[in-house]
Design an enzyme around this catalytic site. Sequence first.
Site, PDB file in Angstrom:
ATOM      1  N   ASP A 199       0.918  -1.185   0.109  1.00  0.00           N
ATOM      2  CA  ASP A 199       0.028  -0.152  -0.069  1.00  0.00           C
ATOM      3  C   ASP A 199       0.913   1.424  -0.086  1.00  0.00           C
ATOM      4  O   ASP A 199       1.908   1.385   0.797  1.00  0.00           O
ATOM      5  CB  ASP A 199      -0.718   0.020   1.393  1.00  0.00           C
ATOM      6  CG  ASP A 199      -2.012   0.975   1.400  1.00  0.00           C
ATOM      7  OD1 ASP A 199      -2.616   1.040   0.375  1.00  0.00           O
ATOM      8  OD2 ASP A 199      -1.716   1.977   2.229  1.00  0.00           O
TER       9      ASP A 199
ATOM     10  N   HIS B 226       4.865   7.010  -0.689  1.00  0.00           N
ATOM     11  CA  HIS B 226       4.690   7.804   0.637  1.00  0.00           C
ATOM     12  C   HIS B 226       5.866   7.185   1.556  1.00  0.00           C
ATOM     13  O   HIS B 226       5.892   7.623   2.699  1.00  0.00           O
ATOM     14  CB  HIS B 226       3.358   7.785   1.222  1.00  0.00           C
ATOM     15  CG  HIS B 226       2.407   8.678   0.521  1.00  0.00           C
ATOM     16  ND1 HIS B 226       2.405   9.920   0.362  1.00  0.00           N
ATOM     17  CD2 HIS B 226       1.279   8.253  -0.164  1.00  0.00           C
ATOM     18  CE1 HIS B 226       1.674  10.365  -0.551  1.00  0.00           C
ATOM     19  NE2 HIS B 226       0.680   9.329  -0.889  1.00  0.00           N
TER      20      HIS B 226
ATOM     21  N   GLU C 226       1.331  -0.282  -4.892  1.00  0.00           N
ATOM     22  CA  GLU C 226       0.410   0.775  -5.348  1.00  0.00           C
ATOM     23  C   GLU C 226       1.266   2.168  -5.498  1.00  0.00           C
ATOM     24  O   GLU C 226       1.586   2.581  -4.488  1.00  0.00           O
ATOM     25  CB  GLU C 226      -0.647   0.864  -4.175  1.00  0.00           C
ATOM     26  CG  GLU C 226      -1.617   2.066  -4.697  1.00  0.00           C
ATOM     27  CD  GLU C 226      -2.270   2.503  -3.474  1.00  0.00           C
ATOM     28  OE1 GLU C 226      -3.626   3.030  -3.575  1.00  0.00           O
ATOM     29  OE2 GLU C 226      -1.787   2.359  -2.340  1.00  0.00           O
TER      30      GLU C 226
END
Length: 505
Positions: free
Chosen positions: A216, A220, A252
């Site tokens: 995920d 970031h 992702e």
Amino acid sequence: MKKLLALLTALLLVPIAAPALDGPVYEIFVASFQDSDGDSRGDLSGILEKLDYIQALHPKGIWLMPIHPSPSYHKYDVVDYYGVDPSYGTLEDVENLAAALNQRGIALILDLVINHTSSEHPWFLSARRSLPIEPCGQDVCPHPNLCRAHNPYVGYYLFTQGSGKHPVPGAEGWYYYSNFGYHMPDLNLDNPKVLEEITAISHFWLDKGVKGFRLDAVIHFHEQNGEKNAAFLSWFNQMVKSHTQDAYIVAEAWADRGTIDNLYRSGIDSLFDFPLSGADGELVKALRAKDGAGLARRIAQRNQDLKDKFPAAQNAPFLGNHDTGRIAGVLRRDLSSLKLAAALYLLQPGVPFVYYGEEVGMTGSGRDENKRLPMLWQGDGKHLTLPPAEADQPQRQTLGVLEQAEDPASLLVYYRALLAARAQCPEMARGRVETLDTGHAAVAAYTVSDEKGSCAILHNLGDETISLDISWPGALLFAGGNQQGTPVLQGETLLLPSGTSCIFR
Ligand code: CA
């Protein structure tokens, strides 16, 4: 099209390593899929009950959105990476599901959320408690679990003093960084101890029979630092595959092609093809502009760029997922358009991802809860799970699996036929794409080839039936029709009605 045979003969067929996954993956939000114990909430045993249904779509993997204990309904803020949310089941249920899937040649892929934890994770709670306490500066700390200098968990997060994103409750002057909100504090992925934790967590699940991870929010991990993110993914890839060689890793990165390509340098198997997907993506744009030839060129270019730079990589095309408006709404529930959209991404090489319910035309847009509504097993709404509490949109599709399975013209039957045909084309796993010039702008035509074989794929994005002279050594493997008709081969003339697709092999 007469040049087809010569073109194929000229293709350079380089042997390549076996793919980590040689087929599509089916994405499931467990809470909304199938309830096995009567509490109207989906669970792991429910998925086990539906394996025949899933297998009829010929997937090579299923991706479960997070299954770990979490305070949120979507579970993207984990409080225990080694546990299973009690409403979903137990560790034993995971092992049973993994074993049953492995028996069917389907990999169990878990969502791994390591950009952040829940603010209720014991690591964060412990670190929070230590922050207001001064380092004791003694060799032997009298309060080792309280003193921040001696509490390793302080180093697990991105705390700052004086200013920052979110104030730490109960620790005046201290702040922590979080990209997704106060309840999801970002982990400090520079800390070797955190990497040790991630290693232990990954190996734990691989030992349970899990065959891969969906990572995920990877852009970031290190904010806006592509170099460090690629390095992290490279580390993760080697760490997982040194344990389980045939594990599959997909990440992702909701970003542009440049950012995505940069991350392929890590050696992970796949990244989601976000530029292709969604309401503003290349696929829907091409459908609206009836630009088949242009889409085929982009598919070929994308594929060749990847193959040239990263021969082992597999693109991961998709139409939508749990974060995007469902494709049925984007295409205004037009059955022909939905069939064509499905063919346009499922007949691309790589690992296409099907979001549960997409195959029956489920709707959902606006707030995220609406995109995660109960799987529509039957149109009358019986035996369905409860929708997420904050959902504010009903399901607009009225025909579920039960009804569509009996209707040869349904979307579900079309998905099954498409995916069955794809499963007969092993070159779809990681073949090379070459466009075919049909002289018609509305036709997307291309070949997919590797050392296992070749197929030619044609889609008509226009409004009229198109007649093509075709010379192909193989047979018509798939002829996907709609209310405009079905592709027909008469001698060397192919009649391709509006909105239809076919595969020669
Ligand atoms: Ca249940």
